[in-house]
Enzyme design. Structure first.
Site, PDB file in Angstrom:
ATOM      1  N   GLU A 114      67.935 122.513  14.864  1.00 26.00           N
ATOM      2  CA  GLU A 114      69.378 122.800  14.865  1.00 26.00           C
ATOM      3  C   GLU A 114      70.137 121.792  13.996  1.00 26.00           C
ATOM      4  OE1 GLU A 114      69.541 123.079  19.239  1.00 26.00           O
ATOM      5  OE2 GLU A 114      70.515 125.020  18.946  1.00 26.00           O
ATOM      6  N   GLU A 134      62.839 126.255  23.052  1.00 24.33           N
ATOM      7  CA  GLU A 134      63.580 126.071  24.304  1.00 24.33           C
ATOM      8  C   GLU A 134      63.221 127.082  25.373  1.00 24.33           C
ATOM      9  OE1 GLU A 134      64.770 125.667  21.324  1.00 24.33           O
ATOM     10  OE2 GLU A 134      66.154 123.976  21.263  1.00 24.33           O
TER      11      GLU A 134
END
Ligand code: NAD
Length: 709
Positions: A114, A134
């Site tokens: 990210e 995740e």
């Protein structure tokens, strides 16, 4: 060049003159460059410093560690300091007035990717891997990953990466990377050339948030089909559906609103019991290797050569693990034809993997070359570890260990793969019980990740440490347990089969019981499992355990009758179910319910309708109760070890975290009260099998959890 070390983030300026300097921002937070508070604070400080320095024309973010970044610092999950939150750091990067270039020198996962996605340019090498894993922790990428990745990688690719959590090689992500160099070694030089080009081309800033997604690349059917495609493997999980919704938001909403939606979905995931369970399991797996039986100072023994006794189902699978890790193996059978058969089966397994593209033909030959065979114990005189996998009979095992004791070199580790026998009795057949240990592999041994390492009364600490560390080398998750019948996993599963049988006697049919257990999340119900394993396996175990079960005339009577009638399961085409020729699909058989009816009449058991809830509680709660006894007896050191055994050895749903975490989640009082209820309501059967474990009672009364121990 100026240098300013800020601990977790180092900052330096590469002087190029002419207000064309490059600020180099190095993340350096070993071992995995997790985005801990210190890194987030450091990144903000470094970016601000670069922005306020007029001589700096561009900013590079990279790492001097092996990884670019492994993502969020998950130790902060349980009550860490979230300030400054990662999205704030990423906002600063994305909105910077000077171009920011991520140079991915190694893998970037989760928050690490990210960070890169919020930069204006990304540079890496072809084989480097990036991913958003995740979902494996029951959550979704919550720092813009679900909004930025679809804008760069394309919606279909991003959807798959986010929902599966699987990493992808950089060369397969042309939209994400502005430059992919072939060789990792030339990355830094080429990245600097790229950086200078960006500066010389006018320092154009390319913000990911400003990329528009062409709706034609993301029709509604894409999502519908994707949902259908993953329905089976995502069954019971909470996060995958939220991941999909977040990517849908990237398509349907403007960037900032999409971020808000991602935030909401992230919070829903974080609050879910599935995320709690998956995060518990993540730590449980890591904690399994932390044992009190040895420490850093305990020496280990070298394992360079392995012997395996018995080239049957287990011996063959175990041998493959070592060959896969490049460790030579000598397999021993008493007769040449059994040896030839065992080696031929291993070859067939490898060749099947090659057919599926998982191995090259050269690799098949390399692995086979590591596997030798012998019918003489003399050939085991130089092995460092020998694993016995012969028939499950004490006299046979003891004879094997006597022979090993006579030929193996001093210091060789002598291991048994026994599933049920007393390891101390096996060790007593040798003059070196300190070198004897149990290595309980699960079937198929080349596939299943679990290894129960069984320490005997006299097993030495260095033997325990060596085998626990060896497990990692052969890609297994090892859990240390003590000696008792069935160790942890098989001891707990006993109640599972027993209760399933008893429920049938009381009027439930196999398909009802199996459905409840399948819906709970197990890969299959107990009757399907019994048929697959062979109903005769349990039958033989019961024969050898009569002294523990003969007080209960109803104990697994239906399974006994099935075996007596030749209904031994899938291999016979009939067991608790019928099977069409060549098919593994179970077909309910009224003849089986008839057997249950007759046995119920004979034993005076009244048949009735049984609810789903009762089926679930009567099958799962005694298993938890047995787990409590195992903890009290010290057979397992911690409840999370039992969870690891159940998830990796028996397919207990990871979104429930394992049986002990499941009990903690629903409350130990609930489990305890139900045990008492069944003890009181089920007559003799209740009195025999539903005695609550003292530890369960104590924790329930104190309002505590197994994980508090
Ligand atoms: P198997 O019958 O497939 O293989 C046993 C092999 O040992 C045979 O090839 C046999 O020829 C050989 N053998 C027997 N006596 C021998 C001796 N004295 N010397 C050398 N070789 C000898 O059995 P398996 O399923 O592989 O089980 C082996 C062991 O593994 C048992 O202790 C079993 O309890 C344990 N185990 C089995 C499983 C499973 O699911 N099959 C799982 C975990 C552990």
């Amino acid at each position: 060049m100026t240098q300013n070390s800020m601990q977790a983030v180092a900052y330096e300026v590469l002087e190029q003159g002419n207000n064309k300097n490059v600020a180099l921002v190095w993340m350096q937070n070993p071992p995995v460059n997790a985005l801990s508070k210190s890194v987030r604070v450091g990144l903000i400080a470094a970016i601000e410093q670069a922005l306020s320095d007029d001589s700096v024309a561009a900013i590079v973010i990279s790492s001097k560690q092996t990884l670019f970044s492994g993502g969020a610092d998950i130790s902060e999950f349980s009550g860490g300091d979230f300030e400054p939150p990662l999205p704030k750091v990423l906002d600063l990067i994305e909105n910077a007035s000077k171009p920011v270039i991520a140079v991915l020198n190694g893998p970037a996962f989760g928050g690490g990717l990210e960070v890169a996605l919020s930069c204006h340019y990304r540079v890496t090498f072809a084989a480097n891997k990036v991913g958003l894993p995740e979902v494996n922790l029951g959550i979704l990428p919550g720092a813009g990953g679900t909004q930025r990745l679809p804008r760069l990688a394309g919606v279909a690719q991003a959807l798959d990466m986010i929902v599966s959590g699987r990493p992808v090689a950089a060369k397969k992500l042309p939209g994400v990377f502005d430059l992919v160099v072939e060789q990792a070694e030339s990355l830094l030089n080429e990245a600097m050339a790229f950086c200078n080009k960006v500066i010389n081309d006018g320092a154009i800033i390319k913000r990911t948030s400003e990329v528009t997604i062409d709706p034609n690349t993301a029709p509604a059917e894409l999502f519908t089909q994707y949902r259908q495609g993953i329905a089976k493997q995502a069954r019971g999980f909470f996060a995958p559906e939220r991941c999909i919704q977040a990517v849908e938001a990237a398509v349907s909403l403007p960037f900032l609103q999409g971020l808000d939606r991602e935030g909401e979905l992230f919070m829903e995931c974080m609050a879910s019991k599935e995320a709690r369970a998956q995060q518990h399991f993540f730590f449980a797996e890591r904690a399994a290797s932390h044992v009190k039986d040895y420490d850093k100072t305990t020496p280990t023994r070298d394992i360079r050569k392995v012997g395996i006794i018995g080239a049957g189902t287990m011996g063959g699978g175990i041998a493959m693990n070592f060959a896969n890790a490049g460790i030579p193996v000598t397999m021993l059978e008493l007769k040449q034809d059994a040896l030839d058969k065992g080696l031929a089966l291993i070859r067939k397994n490898y060749e099947n993997s090659a057919k599926k593209g998982k191995l090259s033909l050269a690799q098949v030959e390399e692995r086979m070359a590591l596997l030798g065979g012998s019918t003489s114990y003399d050939d085991l005189s130089d092995v460092d570890l020998v694993i016995e996998a012969v028939f499950e009979k004490m006299s046979v095992k003891q004879a094997v260990f006597k022979s090993l004791d006579a030929v193996c070199k001093p210091g060789a580790i002598l291991a048994s793969n026994t599933s049920t026998l007393d390891l101390d009795e096996i060790a007593a057949a040798t003059t070196r019980p300190q070198d004897v240990i149990g290595l309980h592999f699960f079937s198929p041994a080349n596939v299943m990740k679990l290894l129960e390492v069984v320490k005997g009364e006299k097993t030495s600490a260095d033997v325990i440490k060596t085998t626990m560390m060896m497990a990692k080398k052969i890609n297994k998750v090892a859990v240390l347990v003590g000696v008792c019948f069935g160790f942890v996993g098989n001891r707990m599963i006993e109640s599972y089969g027993r209760e399933a049988n008893r429920l049938m006697l009381e009027g439930a049919n196999p398909e009802h019981v199996d459905k409840v257990i399948y819906d709970f999340g197990m890969p299959m119900g107990p009757f399907t499992m019994g048929d697959m394993a062979g109903q005769d396996i349990g039958y033989f175990v019961r024969q050898s355990r009569q002294e523990f079960i003969k007080h209960d005339p109803s104990y697994c009577v239906i399974a006994d009758r099935l075996v007596e009638q030749g209904r031994v399961g899938l291999k016979a085409g009939k067991g608790a179910y019928l099977y069409a020729e060549g098919s593994r699909v179970p077909i309910p058989d009224p003849a089986v319910t008839e057997i249950a009816k007759q046995e119920a009449e004979r034993l005076g058991v009244e048949q009735r309708n049984i609810s789903d809830q009762e089926i679930l509680e009567r099958i799962i709660f005694p298993l938890i109760n047995e787990g409590a006894l195992i903890l009290e007896e010290g057979i397992a050191a911690k409840s999370s070890d039992i969870d690891v055994i159940y998830v990796y050895g028996y397919g207990f749903p990871v979104y429930r975290g394992g049986p002990m975490q499941y009990a903690d989640e629903i409350g130990l009082k609930t489990v305890y009260d139900a045990m008492c209820k069944y003890r009181d309501e089920l007559g003799e059967h209740g009195k025999n099998w539903f005695k609550p474990a003292p530890l369960l009672k104590k924790l329930a009364e104190q309002g505590k959890r197994f994980s508090d121990l």
